[in-house]
Write a protein that holds these residues in place. Structure first.
Motif, short mmCIF file in Angstrom:
data_model
loop_
_atom_site.label_atom_id
_atom_site.label_comp_id
_atom_site.label_asym_id
_atom_site.label_seq_id
_atom_site.Cartn_x
_atom_site.Cartn_y
_atom_site.Cartn_z
N ARG A 176 30.83 19.87 32.29
CA ARG A 176 32.15 19.22 32.28
C ARG A 176 33.12 19.83 33.29
O ARG A 176 34.23 19.32 33.46
N GLY A 177 32.74 20.94 33.94
CA GLY A 177 33.63 21.57 34.90
C GLY A 177 34.84 22.22 34.29
O GLY A 177 35.90 22.33 34.94
N VAL A 178 34.71 22.69 33.06
CA VAL A 178 35.84 23.32 32.37
C VAL A 178 35.97 24.77 32.83
O VAL A 178 35.03 25.56 32.72
N ALA A 179 37.14 25.12 33.34
CA ALA A 179 37.39 26.47 33.83
C ALA A 179 37.69 27.42 32.68
O ALA A 179 38.10 27.00 31.59
N ILE A 180 37.50 28.71 32.94
CA ILE A 180 37.92 29.73 31.99
C ILE A 180 38.78 30.77 32.70
O ILE A 180 38.62 31.03 33.89
N VAL A 181 39.71 31.33 31.94
CA VAL A 181 40.54 32.45 32.41
C VAL A 181 40.34 33.56 31.39
O VAL A 181 40.96 33.57 30.32
N PRO A 182 39.44 34.52 31.66
CA PRO A 182 38.99 35.46 30.62
C PRO A 182 40.03 36.46 30.13
O PRO A 182 39.91 36.97 29.02
N THR A 183 41.04 36.80 30.96
CA THR A 183 42.06 37.78 30.55
C THR A 183 41.43 39.06 29.98
O THR A 183 41.78 39.52 28.90
N LEU A 184 40.53 39.66 30.74
CA LEU A 184 39.79 40.82 30.22
C LEU A 184 40.69 42.02 29.94
O LEU A 184 40.38 42.83 29.06
N VAL A 185 41.80 42.15 30.66
CA VAL A 185 42.70 43.26 30.34
C VAL A 185 43.34 43.09 28.97
O VAL A 185 43.75 44.06 28.33
N ASN A 186 43.41 41.84 28.50
CA ASN A 186 43.88 41.58 27.14
C ASN A 186 42.75 41.79 26.13
O ASN A 186 42.96 42.37 25.05
N ILE A 187 41.56 41.33 26.46
CA ILE A 187 40.43 41.46 25.53
C ILE A 187 40.14 42.94 25.26
O ILE A 187 39.61 43.31 24.20
N ARG A 233 38.12 42.33 50.65
CA ARG A 233 36.79 41.77 50.38
C ARG A 233 35.76 42.86 50.18
O ARG A 233 34.79 42.69 49.44
N ALA A 234 35.98 43.99 50.86
CA ALA A 234 35.05 45.10 50.75
C ALA A 234 35.35 45.99 49.55
O ALA A 234 34.43 46.58 48.96
N GLU A 235 36.62 46.10 49.18
CA GLU A 235 37.02 46.97 48.07
C GLU A 235 38.24 46.36 47.38
O GLU A 235 39.35 46.45 47.90
N VAL A 236 38.00 45.72 46.23
CA VAL A 236 39.11 45.04 45.56
C VAL A 236 40.15 46.02 45.05
O VAL A 236 41.28 45.63 44.74
N GLY A 237 39.83 47.29 44.99
CA GLY A 237 40.79 48.28 44.54
C GLY A 237 42.04 48.35 45.40
O GLY A 237 43.10 48.79 44.93
N VAL A 238 41.96 47.90 46.67
CA VAL A 238 43.14 47.95 47.53
C VAL A 238 44.23 47.00 47.05
O VAL A 238 45.40 47.14 47.43
N LEU A 239 43.87 46.04 46.18
CA LEU A 239 44.88 45.11 45.66
C LEU A 239 45.98 45.84 44.88
O LEU A 239 47.09 45.33 44.75
N ALA A 240 45.66 47.02 44.39
CA ALA A 240 46.64 47.76 43.60
C ALA A 240 47.72 48.41 44.45
O ALA A 240 48.70 48.94 43.89
N ALA A 241 47.58 48.35 45.78
CA ALA A 241 48.54 49.03 46.64
C ALA A 241 48.91 48.16 47.83
O ALA A 241 48.50 48.42 48.97
N PRO A 242 49.70 47.10 47.61
CA PRO A 242 50.12 46.27 48.75
C PRO A 242 50.95 47.07 49.75
O PRO A 242 51.79 47.88 49.35
N ARG A 243 50.69 46.84 51.02
CA ARG A 243 51.52 47.46 52.06
C ARG A 243 52.83 46.68 52.21
O ARG A 243 53.91 47.26 52.30
N ALA A 274 44.22 45.01 38.20
CA ALA A 274 43.36 45.50 37.12
C ALA A 274 42.44 44.40 36.60
O ALA A 274 41.27 44.66 36.28
N GLU A 275 42.93 43.17 36.53
CA GLU A 275 42.09 42.07 36.05
C GLU A 275 41.00 41.74 37.05
O GLU A 275 39.85 41.46 36.66
N VAL A 276 41.31 41.75 38.34
CA VAL A 276 40.27 41.53 39.35
C VAL A 276 39.19 42.59 39.22
O VAL A 276 37.98 42.29 39.26
N ALA A 277 39.60 43.85 39.04
CA ALA A 277 38.63 44.93 38.87
C ALA A 277 37.76 44.71 37.64
O ALA A 277 36.55 45.01 37.65
N GLU A 278 38.34 44.18 36.58
CA GLU A 278 37.57 43.89 35.37
C GLU A 278 36.52 42.80 35.62
O GLU A 278 35.40 42.89 35.10
N LEU A 279 36.87 41.80 36.38
CA LEU A 279 35.88 40.76 36.70
C LEU A 279 34.71 41.35 37.48
O LEU A 279 33.55 40.97 37.25
N VAL A 280 35.00 42.27 38.38
CA VAL A 280 33.92 42.93 39.12
C VAL A 280 33.07 43.77 38.18
O VAL A 280 31.83 43.78 38.26
#
Length: 363
Positions: free
Chosen positions: A225-236, A343-353, A295-301
């Protein structure tokens, strides 16, 4: 044009996962890949640029006790902005946050109106609490108030049975989702448990929040059915604490919540492997703070989703799903610049320049 301030972004501009350009220009608050002529007051920002990040499940104007004042809501939005979140799908709030739309310095919000829940079957002060006979009318009301989304509470603890159970009969859900679609709105639902999902998906729902109850027999249905999910792992991650708090009164519910938590990563990876669209959402604004998108992106990884796909789930793919542009020619210049390739290291998302919103560098 020569009198307009111009921003020059140099380095690597990630227009898409593989579409990488050397530079872009921001003229009049919009993206351009053509060097402007005669521009003055040019400011240069250098690094790896992404479209502004997306939090597809958050709640601006809400805290653990209910609606908050405008000053608190502003702080929530600013916290998200500082984390690089420039587009949010507000998955239910009792607060009127339309004033944010008039603020060019605050992230853009796509609202789902106010939660719609069964009477005494959700967090106090959050939702419209109604009975099934009124569901269609309330869905129509929130579809008109929102920005193309409506949010149902699909399941919650039933104190009579001591465990999670569906909130709505099948016929009420079918009629409500049909009405939302008639009015041009998509429908999503809060769902922790297994037994609320089939009726919602077969009734035409567009998305499920959390989706911890996904099982092997339900995953093909979601994919078909193409139903998307938003897991919210930081909440789980909070489920064990919740289970401990309810152990003495609702032991069956507590054990169920622990099981859902224990298999959370397997659930998300199985959904991804089956082709179910997965997007980043933090559930910030209830009991969780804002600014948790990295943190949520890191959880998906951690769950096993490839880093490039987890990154897409908060950038290119998420924006396309929500119908908002990325870094296309002429789009509003909402972008985040990093010191290294995310793309190589999603951890950089935690520190925007640098964060750029509507073409202005956020200082």
């Amino acid at each position: 044009m020569s009198d307009q301030p111009v921003l020059h972004v140099k380095g690597r501009v990630l227009v898409g996962p593989q579409d990488v350009r050397d530079e872009l220009w921001v003229v009049g608050g919009r993206v351009s890949y053509d060097r402007p002529t005669g521009a003055r007051d040019v400011r240069t920002v250098q690094g790896w640029a992404l479209p502004g990040l997306v939090d597809a499940h958050c709640h601006v104007g809400l805290d653990a006790h209910g609606p908050v004042d405008a000053e608190t809501a502003e702080k929530q939005a600013l916290t998200d902005r500082e984390a690089g979140t420039l587009l949010m799908r507000d998955a239910g709030s009792p607060s009127d946050t339309r004033w944010i739309d008039d603020r060019a310095d605050l992230p853009k919000i796509i609202r789902a109106g106010r939660h719609i829940a069964r009477t005494r079957r959700y967090i106090r002060n959050y939702a419209w609490e109604i009975e099934p006979d009124d569901l269609v009318a309330y869905v129509a009301q929130e579809a008109r108030r929102g920005d193309g989304w409506v949010k149902l509470v699909g399941d919650w603890i039933d104190r009579e049975v001591g465990d999670l159970s569906p909130c709505w009969p099948r016929e009420a859900v079918e009629a409500a989702i049909a009405e939302a679609h008639r009015l041009g709105a998509r429908v999503t639902a809060h769902c922790f448990a297994e037994n609320s999902l089939r009726d919602l998906v077969e009734s035409g729902i567009d998305c499920v929040e959390h989706a911890t109850g996904l099982t092997e027999d339900l995953i093909p249905l979601f994919a078909e059915r193409g139903v998307a999910i938003v897991p919210t792992l930081v909440n789980i991650a909070t489920f064990p604490q919740l289970a401990a708090g309810g152990e003495s009164k609702f032991p069956k519910w507590s054990a169920h919540m622990r099981r859902l938590h224990e298999r959370r990563y397997d659930t998300v990876r199985s959904a991804y492997d089956a082709g179910i669209p997965v997007f980043v959402g933090t559930d910030a604004g209830g009991s969780l703070p804002h600014g948790l998108v990295a943190a949520e992106v890191a959880e998906l990884v951690t769950a096993g989703i490839p880093p490039i796909e987890a990154l897409a789930a908060t950038s290119w793919s998420a924006r396309a799903w929500l119908g908002r542009p990325g870094l296309e020619e002429g789009a509003p210049a909402d972008l985040v610049v990093y010191d290294a390739d995310p793309r190589a290291e999603v951890g950089v998302l935690a520190a925007p320049r640098r964060v750029v919103l509507n073409g202005a560098v956020v200082e």
